[in-house]
Design an enzyme around this catalytic site. Structure first.
Site, PDB file in Angstrom:
ATOM      1  N   ASN A   9       3.679   7.624  74.750  1.00 11.03           N
ATOM      2  CA  ASN A   9       4.748   6.629  74.858  1.00 11.03           C
ATOM      3  C   ASN A   9       5.911   7.306  75.574  1.00 11.03           C
ATOM      4  O   ASN A   9       6.728   7.990  74.961  1.00 11.03           O
ATOM      5  CB  ASN A   9       5.153   6.151  73.461  1.00 11.03           C
ATOM      6  CG  ASN A   9       6.223   5.067  73.501  1.00 11.03           C
ATOM      7  OD1 ASN A   9       6.816   4.795  74.536  1.00 11.03           O
ATOM      8  ND2 ASN A   9       6.478   4.461  72.364  1.00 11.03           N
ATOM      9  N   ARG A 240      22.467  -3.974  71.756  1.00  8.44           N
ATOM     10  CA  ARG A 240      22.294  -5.147  72.621  1.00  8.44           C
ATOM     11  C   ARG A 240      22.824  -6.387  71.914  1.00  8.44           C
ATOM     12  O   ARG A 240      22.637  -6.572  70.715  1.00  8.44           O
ATOM     13  CB  ARG A 240      20.822  -5.352  72.970  1.00  8.44           C
ATOM     14  CG  ARG A 240      20.183  -4.183  73.695  1.00  8.44           C
ATOM     15  CD  ARG A 240      18.693  -4.399  73.853  1.00  8.44           C
ATOM     16  NE  ARG A 240      18.013  -3.167  74.240  1.00  8.44           N
ATOM     17  CZ  ARG A 240      16.740  -2.908  73.975  1.00  8.44           C
ATOM     18  NH1 ARG A 240      16.000  -3.788  73.311  1.00  8.44           N
ATOM     19  NH2 ARG A 240      16.190  -1.772  74.347  1.00  8.44           N
TER      20      ARG A 240
END
Length: 400
Positions: A9, A240
């Site tokens: 990843n 966010r």
């Protein structure tokens, strides 16, 4: 496929990995290289009871990958890199080109690089990691596992935005969704724990962490998800904003004379829990500040839960009811107060949380007799990646 499978990843400044044996899926080692690009990058490797940690300069993903492979040899975790017969790479964006994991060919790799326009912080790094591992492990089968693939089952009424048609037709602007590997893994595992076929369940999966997304799953298929064209959309997150009135952005830009880059930084890196609380992007820090009486931190936690509750309610309407509500991700798995606030006063929808079970982090935390099962499921994207390497390699016996 038998042998050792590596799950990779690769992020913009980190590289996370696990090495598994197949077919018994035992973890041989796992670790993380973080702060890539800095002089004090940190490399952590754990194998059984042994753990290694070092701080060193790592320039980019290429150096990180090569350092990892050298460490496997130096620490005796493998005697030869040829023992690794498959490598699965998490790829952030597959666009509409990939609805499942695939064996990586030159054509696939070029498409991943082209899709870097939709995920500029991730796809180019994912592609670089693929090239490095292909060069170092030429005999290993390489498989790309896409964050967006699980959501390719969304219907057009759920993936299209009400913009002029050409923006979809020419630029590919649509809802793609992310965290697909996690949502797919936890929904299948939860169904297994319940002893029920996944295809019979209406599930809402809440992957809550620094990045958070909600997914509605019907008959084992993703039918809606909160993240959109980018991972910025949806619920409030660590830094966010999630969904806001889009007209706010040009207003701020004009009023404060900010650039497009400034605005992008504002909604991606300076908002969410951090922006509202003024304390931290980490839920634990905000929770601690709230407990100490910080009113902005208290408001941030309420806002975080309320945004998620709203999405859950809308997805129950779409699904025509709900059988299972899943909590996963760093916050979903560990923050009992978050789960409590999200489930608060949802009994009329069949969602009733048992406080004692919730505080004990039990696998199922619904009240006795509740209509909806509430599950805590630890996600394991690396295991899902390794499984996809085996599945795809068996389905495609020809070398890439």
């Amino acid at each position: 496929m038998s042998g050792k499978i590596m799950a990779i990843n690769a992020g913009s400044s980190s590289l996370k990995f696990q090495l598994f044996t197949q077919p018994d899926e035992q973890v041989i080692c796992q670790g993380l290289i973080e702060r890539i690009g800095l002089q004090d990058a940190v490399f952590t490797l754990r194998a059984g009871e042994q753990q290694w940690r070092e701080t060193l300069p790592i320039k980019d993903c290429r150096e990180a990958a090569l350092h990892l492979l050298n460490a496997l040899l130096e620490q005796g975790i493998v005697t030869s890199l040829d023992e690794i017969c498959g490598v699965g790479h998490r790829v952030a964006h597959g666009g509409e080109a990939f609805c499942d994991s695939v064996t990586i060919t030159q054509e696939v790799l070029e498409k991943i690089e082209q899709l870097g326009a939709l995920a500029p912080l991730h796809n180019p790094v994912n592609a670089l990691a693929i090239r490095v591992f292909q060069q170092a492990l030429p005999k290993a089968r390489a498989v790309a596992v896409f964050d967006t693939a699980f959501h390719q089952t969304l219907s057009d009424i759920h993936y299209l935005y009400p913009l002029p048609w050409r923006y979809y037709a020419e630029l590919g602007i649509r809802r793609y969704g992310f965290h697909g590997t996690s949502h797919k893994y936890v929904s299948a595992l939860c169904a297994q724990r319940l002893g029920q076929p996944l295809e019979t369940l209406r599930i809402i999966s809440c992957h809550l962490g620094n990045g958070s997304s909600i997914c509605a799953i019907h008959h084992g298929r993703s039918v809606n998800t909160s993240m959109g064209f980018t991972p910025q959309a949806g619920v409030m997150m660590g830094t966010r904003s999630g969904d806001i009135d889009p007209s706010i952005l040009p207003y701020i830009q004009q009023t404060e004379g900010q650039s497009a880059q400034d605005i992008n930084r504002l909604i991606n890196n300076q908002s969410g829990l951090l922006g509202v609380s003024g304390v931290s992007h980490d839920y634990r820090d905000v929770e601690q500040a709230a407990a100490a009486g910080n009113p902005q931190a208290q408001l941030a936690l309420k806002l975080f839960a309320e945004r998620i509750r709203a999405v859950i309610g809308s997805y129950i309407v779409q699904l025509g009811g709900l059988d299972v509500l899943i909590f996963t991700g760093g916050i979903g798995e560990n923050a009992r107060n978050a789960r409590q606030q999200i489930c608060h006063q949802l009994g009329f929808l069949g969602i009733e949380l048992d406080e004692e079970k919730n505080n004990a982090n039990q696998p199922f935390i619904q009240s006795p007799g509740a209509k909806v099962q509430i599950a805590i499921v630890n996600t394991n994207e690396e295991l899902m990646i390794a499984r996809d390497v085996v599945r795809v390699a068996l389905n495609d016996p020809q070398p890439a």
